[in-house]
Design a protein around this motif. Structure first.
Motif: not given
Ligand SMILES: Nc1ncnc2c1ncn2[C@@H]1O[C@H](COP(=O)(O)OP(=O)(O)O)[C@@H](O)[C@H]1O
Ligand SMILES: [Mg+2]
Lengths: 237, 301
Positions: A51, A53, A73-74, A77, A83, A104-107, B173, B188-194
């Motif tokens: 991931s 980290l 990491p971001e 994802v 993960q 779904a933050y990155t979508r 968002k 937060s990092q694991l959901v893709g937040i910088n």
């Protein structure tokens, strides 16, 4: 079969504590792979390295043929790896639906996100019932479902699960593993699942790796691992 | 009774500036567990920037431009100064903010000198010929209670900041991601937040909010290097009273401190308003250690 993940001769450490000492493993498209081993063997560290980290000090990590061992990491994802961390790590002060939205933050594909939300609700109907509740008010099993649902919301092609059975009643654990098996079949999703309880993981996996103090001690098909004496003695009985 | 009402109104007017500073302190604290002791001096410094803009443009353009500049100063401070000490114990970060306090103070003294500068009241809000006269004009009165236009305007601005932040945190968002980062950085990092970007954003927002407090202070007093010193202390007290991690609590805490201060000064002695305010805060904290609206007593380390 198409290789989703290649993890080759990876070393990683926390300060002076060496956690991974040359781990190699592979995951192919659509398959479930078990990662077994005693406490402290390096299972979580392996997932954390995938991931992003944890930065490997040596070795190669590839996802769908692209190097990711120096990727943030971001970004990982966004590329398609989610993960579910050990101990679930839901946002307990936020509502169930906020947790799922964060997944779904990155979508950027809002319409598809809505459909995926409905799909998560069909896998885990209890999340739909409790969508407006604070995640911290859910039971342990429900929080595990939420953590898995949140990871699915990123629409991953590789799902990493770190001890989904931790601290849950056996009946719930069986239910969750059934759903994990179903998700992998229906979504064609590759899954790397860490478990201390080997029989659970080998029940849904096609093959597995056994880690011992940061190295791969055994790698075989799930059926052979179930029959193997050393695995039986260490993890099944 | 009317005298009491007048004092509450005055207290709320003074308290609205404390509330804005408290809000800025909370914005940083809730995401990093760091108390930014430089918040007041940053606000003072950005108000000097407003002052130099005012030589070239009208009040509101200068004000808006200052907010933007302050945002970037805040974000840059997080990236350049705070990030290197992020992983060290929080005390280190707090000492760094004390260093920033001294630096902003010295730089302002060196660039702008020790003398007070006259600072204009904000203009009324006008679109064409129709003006919203809340900053300039005769005081408002109701019975024996009066409140100056400027104080009404400051209250109004405080309210606007609150509403804007509330909308951002609860309906966007980005706001959701900032809340998530404050609650659980690893998840937060694991959901893709910088996460680093969110922290820089938090500092930027805090500096921007602080800049508003600075300009409002300079409007009601004068612009000077030490104008924020007392306000930081009262604002900090308001933030603690509100629970340090609750933006709504910061506002109510800040306003309450203003009211306590005026009441104590009036009914006991104007020399001890500071002490009386703190006595009340002390009692609240003994009874409710998390402040009036705070949830967590101990933060993650
Ligand atoms: N944050 C950490 N800091 C220092 N050492 C750690 C940390 N996390 C894990 N370790 C060490 O790394 C090794 C592997 O741990 P981990 O990957 O968590 O094992 P597992 O998940 O198989 O139980 C252990 O020796 C553990 O003590
Ligand atoms: Mg582990």
């Amino acid at each position: 079969m198409i290789r989703v993940l290649k993890f080759q001769d990876v070393y990683a450490s926390y300060g002076s504590v060496l956690a991974l000492q040359g781990v190699s493993l592979k995951v192919a498209e659509g398959e479930v792979v078990a990662l077994l081993g005693a406490n402290g063997a390096g299972k979580s560290s392996t997932l954390r390295t995938i991931s992003g980290l944890l930065r490997p000090s040596k070795g190669i990590v590839e996802f769908e043929g692209r190097r990711i061992d120096r990727t943030a990491p971001e970004r990982i994802v966004q590329m398609g790896i989610s993960q579910v961390p050990e101990g679930r790590q839901t946002f307990t002060e936020l509502t169930v639906i906020e947790n799922l939205r964060l997944g779904a933050y990155t979508r950027r594909d809002g319409r598809a996100v809505k459909q995926d939300l409905e799909r998560v609700y069909t896998y885990f109907p209890v999340l739909a019932e409790r969508r407006r509740q604070q995640a911290g008010l859910l039971s342990g099993g429900e929080q595990q479902m939420l953590a898995i649902g949140r990871a699915l919301m990123a629409k991953p092609r590789l799902l990493l699960l770190d001890e989904p059975s931790l601290g849950l009643a056996p009946i719930l654990v069986r239910e969750i593993f059934e759903i994990i098996g179903k998700i992998s079949k229906e979504e064609g999703l590759a899954i790397l699942v860490v478990e201390q309880d080997a029989s659970l993981a080998l029940g849904i996996a096609s093959h597995g790796y056994v880690l011992e103090t940061g190295t791969v001690a055994l790698h075989d098909t799930a059926d052979n691992l179930k029959k193997s004496d050393s695995v039986r003695r260490a993890y099944l009985e | 009774m009317e005298e009491f009402a007048q004092q509450v109104v005055t207290g709320v007017s003074i308290g609205s500036i404390y509330a804005i500073i408290a809000l800025a302190i909370v914005l940083i604290y809730r995401s990093t567990s760091v108390v930014n002791f430089a918040q007041g001096e940053m606000a003072m410094f950005t108000t000097f920037i407003t002052w130099s803009f005012l030589l070239r443009m009208d009040f509101w353009p200068a004000f808006l431009l200052t907010i933007v500049v302050a945002f970037f100063i805040g974000a840059a401070l997080e990236i350049v100064v705070m990030r290197p000490v992020e992983r060290a114990p929080h005390l280190n970060s707090i000492v760094v903010t004390l260093g920033l306090l001294a630096i902003f103070n010295s730089v302002a003294l060196w660039r702008y000198g020790p003398l007070q500068k006259p600072f204009p009241d904000p203009d009324n809000w006008c679109i064409g010929d129709s003006c919203l006269e809340i900053f300039q004009g005769d005081a408002f009165t109701a019975g024996a209670v009066t409140i100056s236009r400027l104080n009404v305007g400051i209250l109004f601005v405080a309210l606007m900041i609150m509403v804007a932040l509330f909308l951002m945190f609860n309906y966007t968002k980005l706001g959701l991601a900032m809340r998530a980062t404050a609650l659980n950085p690893v998840a937060s990092q694991l959901v893709g937040i910088n996460v680093s970007r969110m922290l820089a954003l938090g500092w930027g927002l805090a500096a921007a909010v602080g800049a508003v407090a600075g300009v409002m202070t300079a409007s009601s007093l004068n612009l000077s290097i030490d104008m924020m010193a007392g306000i930081l202390i009262f604002g900090f007290a308001g933030a603690v009273l509100g629970g340090l991690d609750s933006p709504g609590g910061a506002i109510i805490g800040g306003l309450s401190v203003g009211v306590f201060q005026v009441l104590a000064g009036n009914y006991i002695d104007s020399q001890i308003d500071l002490m009386a305010a703190f006595a009340i805060i002390f009692i609240v904290l003994v009874i409710r250690p998390t402040g009036l609206f705070g949830r967590r007593l101990v933060r993650r380390v």
